[in-house]
Structures are given as C-alpha cells and as structure tokens.
Design an enzyme around this catalytic site. Structure first.
Site, PDB file in Angstrom:
ATOM      1  N   GLY A  70       0.837  -1.196   0.000  1.00 18.17           N
ATOM      2  CA  GLY A  70       0.000   0.000   0.000  1.00 18.17           C
ATOM      3  C   GLY A  70       0.872   1.246   0.000  1.00 18.17           C
ATOM      4  O   GLY A  70       0.526   2.261  -0.606  1.00 18.17           O
ATOM      5  N   THR A  71       1.999   1.154   0.676  1.00 18.10           N
ATOM      6  CA  THR A  71       2.934   2.281   0.707  1.00 18.10           C
ATOM      7  C   THR A  71       3.381   2.636  -0.709  1.00 18.10           C
ATOM      8  O   THR A  71       3.403   3.813  -1.098  1.00 18.10           O
ATOM      9  CB  THR A  71       4.155   1.889   1.575  1.00 18.10           C
ATOM     10  N   ASN A 139      -6.294   4.567  10.194  1.00 17.89           N
ATOM     11  CA  ASN A 139      -5.822   3.294  10.732  1.00 17.89           C
ATOM     12  C   ASN A 139      -5.703   3.295  12.244  1.00 17.89           C
ATOM     13  O   ASN A 139      -5.798   2.251  12.875  1.00 17.89           O
ATOM     14  CB  ASN A 139      -4.465   2.927  10.105  1.00 17.89           C
ATOM     15  N   SER A 187      -4.524  -2.738   0.009  1.00 16.65           N
ATOM     16  CA  SER A 187      -3.363  -3.550   0.391  1.00 16.65           C
ATOM     17  C   SER A 187      -3.848  -4.924   0.826  1.00 16.65           C
ATOM     18  O   SER A 187      -4.733  -5.033   1.683  1.00 16.65           O
ATOM     19  CB  SER A 187      -2.601  -2.879   1.532  1.00 16.65           C
ATOM     20  N   ALA A 188      -3.246  -5.977   0.236  1.00 14.76           N
ATOM     21  CA  ALA A 188      -3.750  -7.343   0.447  1.00 14.76           C
ATOM     22  C   ALA A 188      -3.732  -7.767   1.910  1.00 14.76           C
ATOM     23  O   ALA A 188      -4.665  -8.404   2.396  1.00 14.76           O
ATOM     24  CB  ALA A 188      -2.927  -8.324  -0.386  1.00 14.76           C
ATOM     25  N   HIS A 189      -2.663  -7.419   2.619  1.00 16.06           N
ATOM     26  CA  HIS A 189      -2.531  -8.003   3.965  1.00 16.06           C
ATOM     27  C   HIS A 189      -3.484  -7.396   4.984  1.00 16.06           C
ATOM     28  O   HIS A 189      -3.600  -7.881   6.099  1.00 16.06           O
ATOM     29  CB  HIS A 189      -1.074  -7.949   4.448  1.00 16.06           C
ATOM     30  N   THR A 225       8.884  -7.992 -12.703  1.00 16.06           N
ATOM     31  CA  THR A 225       8.150  -9.256 -12.779  1.00 16.06           C
ATOM     32  C   THR A 225       7.135  -9.355 -11.645  1.00 16.06           C
ATOM     33  O   THR A 225       7.459  -9.093 -10.485  1.00 16.06           O
ATOM     34  CB  THR A 225       9.155 -10.432 -12.696  1.00 16.06           C
ATOM     35  N   CYS A 312       6.674   2.727  15.950  1.00 20.19           N
ATOM     36  CA  CYS A 312       7.818   2.750  16.830  1.00 20.19           C
ATOM     37  C   CYS A 312       9.054   3.089  16.006  1.00 20.19           C
ATOM     38  O   CYS A 312       9.268   2.505  14.959  1.00 20.19           O
ATOM     39  CB  CYS A 312       7.908   1.345  17.379  1.00 20.19           C
TER      40      CYS A 312
HETATM   41  N1  PLP Z   1      -2.403   3.234   4.452  1.00 22.37           N
HETATM   42  C1  PLP Z   1      -2.973   2.880   5.602  1.00 22.37           C
HETATM   43  C2  PLP Z   1      -4.194   3.613   6.064  1.00 22.37           C
HETATM   44  C3  PLP Z   1      -2.434   1.845   6.358  1.00 22.37           C
HETATM   45  O1  PLP Z   1      -3.015   1.507   7.504  1.00 22.37           O
HETATM   46  C4  PLP Z   1      -1.273   1.184   5.883  1.00 22.37           C
HETATM   47  C5  PLP Z   1      -0.651   0.118   6.680  1.00 22.37           C
HETATM   48  O2  PLP Z   1      -0.671   0.121   7.870  1.00 22.37           O
HETATM   49  C6  PLP Z   1      -0.728   1.581   4.666  1.00 22.37           C
HETATM   50  C7  PLP Z   1      -1.315   2.611   3.963  1.00 22.37           C
HETATM   51  C8  PLP Z   1       0.484   0.926   4.083  1.00 22.37           C
HETATM   52  O3  PLP Z   1       0.175  -0.330   3.562  1.00 22.37           O
HETATM   53  P1  PLP Z   1       1.329  -1.439   3.413  1.00 22.37           P
HETATM   54  O4  PLP Z   1       1.544  -2.013   4.761  1.00 22.37           O
HETATM   55  O5  PLP Z   1       0.767  -2.426   2.435  1.00 22.37           O
HETATM   56  O6  PLP Z   1       2.534  -0.741   2.889  1.00 22.37           O
END
Ligand code: PLP
Length: 386
Positions: A70-71, A139, A187-189, A225, A312
């Site tokens: 997601g980042t 989050n 984001s998948a996880h 890839t 942290c």
């Molecule tokens: N955006 C939000 C609101 C999140 O909570 C997070 C992860 O904690 C991210 C982006 C980043 O996602 P990733 O962990 O897949 O890089």
C-alpha cells in the site's frame, strides 16, 4: 493462556482461500510475461486476481495496477502527477505524508474528521491544478472520512482525488464510482491476503507516471516481474471480502462493549472519536498518564496483541500525529492504544481486554484489581511507572 490477536489494522490473518491460491501458484513454473503455456498460465492467475480486486471496489480491471505494498501504491498515486499541487489531511498514513513533504495539510476536528471548509480554501488558493489525497478510514482511530463530499469539491475545482482505502475492505462496502475518487489504494494483507501485494486502482482516463520503470508489466505503469503467488492470494482474499462485511454489526457490538465496560470502571479513560463514524472493528483508547509502550507490554503479557497509535522508531513510540492533529496533548497522544478486531474475534475478547486494561490502570492508580481478571491480566507482573 491462549493468545488473542487484536491487531487486524496492522495486518489480518491470511485467509484459507488465499493460502490455497498461493500454494497453487507457488507450485507453478514461469514468468507471467512469457509467451509459452507456462507463462500464459501464470498470466491467467494475475488477470483473474485483477478481476476480483477490481470487483472489490466495483472498478474496471484495466484500472488495477498491482504493487508490492500500500505504501508503494500511495507513492505511485501521489508522485505520479508531478505538475499538480498536493493537498492531504494531517492524519494520513506516513506513506502519504512522507510522499508529499510540500503538501498543504487539511486539519481535522476533535473527532478526527477532516475539515472540508479547509479543503475548499486550499483548492481556491492552489496556483496549479491540485491532487487531493484523503484516506477512507484512519488506521489509528477508525474514523471514516467524508471522501465522496471531498471528491465532489475537488472535481468542482478541476482537481484529482486519491483515496487511501487500505483499512476499508471487509469493514465497509467500497465502490470507486460512489466515492467519486480518481485513484484508490488497497493492500492485500489488511484484508486477509498476503504481505507484499497491493494495488492502485484507477478510474477511467487516469494515468499516473510510473515510479518504477524498465519493463512493460502493468501496462508500463509499474515495471518488474509480478509476484504471481502474492497477487493470486490477494485476489482470493478479495473474492471473499464481502463475507467479512456481514460480521460488521457483531464487531461493532464487541467494540462498544469493551469501551462501555472500561469507561464504567474507569471514568478517566478516553475513547477516541467515540461519536464519529468509525470502522466497526477499531477502538482507540487513552489510559491517561500510562505510556502506550507500557500498555503494549502489559497487554502482551496478558496474551493480547494490540498496537499503539503510532509507529515505533528506535524502540520508542512517538506521540500519535493523528491524535495530536485532533487536539490531544502530547501526553494523551502517547497514551493511546488501538484495539482492532477481526471477523473471527469472539465474545471472550471483551472480558479479556477489559480485564487487562483495568488491571494495569488500577495498579497504576495504586489500587488492587478486585475484578476477576480470569487467566489473562492477573498473570502478569508489572511495576507501574517503569
Ligand atoms: N495506508 C494505511 C491507512 C495503512 O493503515 C497502511 C498500513 O498500515 C498503509 C497505507 C500501508 O500499507 P502497506 O503495509 O501495504 O505498505
């Protein structure tokens, strides 16, 4: 003592369906860009996953760009339009804040909801076409933002709008057109898929400049890839995500029961954004005067996995930038923990969380915990004020 995982906003457990899809993909040979039958089979897995990820947000599969996190997707969205001035909120995830050091930051109110009047002012003041970024749900606090209203406003000024919707799937229904956004991060996880797969989803006619170049993958928008197994797991998790929505009411009831019982026994406790629209699974609570790291250790000793609001760094927790933006003072912003439930969280979570929280609070206050703390909080030995 059975450990209880209450940190779903940090990462959800891998769903069985995702695991099966990944194991199947791992057993295959080949590169999804190869023309031969092995390559074509790998490509099929990627494209099937693209369809289900797109369906999760009612988007066109052609608009899905797979990324590794997601980042990365947030960076692609926000650095993909270099000519635009950027407007974000003060409570975005660090991946948005760090990608936009020069952005105008919209404030939030004490409930953590973005100030749309400030967005209007920022859009009026922008000297170039703008790119707005507003997260779907925070989050740390779970507070849901008025994204559709922000999108209407942004478009009325000719701006584009990106939404970091990473915390949304499985908790609130998502539809890219209903939100009205041009770019959306997943984001998948966070939804029961694996770590290492994510997506930036584009509405029609939106085309960010690639950050990673050197290959034609993802239509040239993200070279490299593809991680076929992770993408297959992402697709499988996305396909089952709507089932999680049916647990939202139950998760809300558990979340609110925890808050009610803590506050009844410890009126000094502060529930963050109690009256704001929030994700059903997220509870952020301040234990006044007790640093979050102390609380995390106590909870861990009680078998409960929770998080502090903020990340942290160098072994020390910073004060939450989210709570600071909401007007909480430095001490309060250092004393909040986040409890994030999941679709499988059982009723026992209420008693265990409340027992752990009150046990620490009463020790801290110099009293004795007279409650029956069961087999959790009573077991840890903790020296207050350490
Ligand atoms: N955006 C939000 C609101 C999140 O909570 C997070 C992860 O904690 C991210 C982006 C980043 O996602 P990733 O962990 O897949 O890089």
């Amino acid at each position: 003592m059975i450990p209880l995982y209450l940190d779903h906003n940090a990462g959800a457990p891998l769903k069985a369906e995702a695991r099966v899809a990944m194991l199947d993909a791992l057993d295959r040979i080949g590169n999804a860009s190869s023309v031969h039958r092995f390559g074509r089979a790998a490509r099929r897995l990627v494209e099937d996953a693209r369809d289900t990820v797109a369906a999760l947000v009612a988007a066109d599969p052609a608009g899905v760009i797979f990324t590794a996190s997601g980042t990365e997707a947030n960076n692609l969205a926000l650095r993909g339009f270099p000519g635009r001035s950027v407007i974000t909120s003060a409570i975005e995830h660090p991946s948005v804040l760090a990608a936009t050091p020069d952005a105008c930051r919209m404030p939030v109110d004490h409930s953590g909801v973005v100030d749309l009047a400030a967005l209007r002012d920022a859009l009026s003041a922008a000297d170039r076409p703008a790119l707005v970024s507003l997260m779907l749900a925070n989050n740390e606090t779970g507070v849901i933002q008025p994204v559709a209203e922000a999108a209407t406003l942004a478009h009325s000024f000719g701006a584009l709008i990106h939404c970091d919707a990473v915390q949304g799937p499985g908790r609130i229904a998502l539809d890219i057109a209903a939100l009205g956004v041009d770019l959306l991060t997943l984001s998948a996880h966070k939804l029961g898929g694996p770590q290492g797969a994510a997506a930036l989803v584009l509405a029609d006619d939106i085309d960010p400049a690639a950050l990673i170049r050197g290959g034609g993958q993802e239509r040239g928008r993200r070279a490299g890839t593809e991680n076929v197994a992770a993408i297959a797991g992402f697709g499988a998790a996305a396909a089952t995500s709507s089932q999680d929505l049916s647990t939202a009411a139950r998760q809300t009831a558990l979340r609110d029961a925890i808050a009610r019982e803590i506050c009844a026994a410890a009126p000094a406790a502060r529930i963050i954004a109690e009256d704001a629209p929030r994700l059903p699974n997220t509870l952020c609570v301040v234990m006044p005067g007790v640093p979050a790291e102390t609380q995390l250790i106590a909870f861990d000793l009680a078998g409960l996995a929770v998080s502090a609001g903020s990340a942290c760094s160098s072994g020390k927790l910073a004060a939450s930038h989210v709570l600071r933006a909401m007007g909480y003072d430095e001490s309060e912003a250092r004393s909040a923990i986040r409890i994030s439930l999941g679709p499988q969280t059982g009723d026992d979570a209420v008693e265990r969380v409340v027992a752990a929280w009150l046990s620490l609070w009463l020790k801290r206050a110099g009293g004795t915990d007279k409650r029956d703390a069961g087999n959790s909080a009573a077991e840890f030995s903790y020296t207050a004020n350490q």
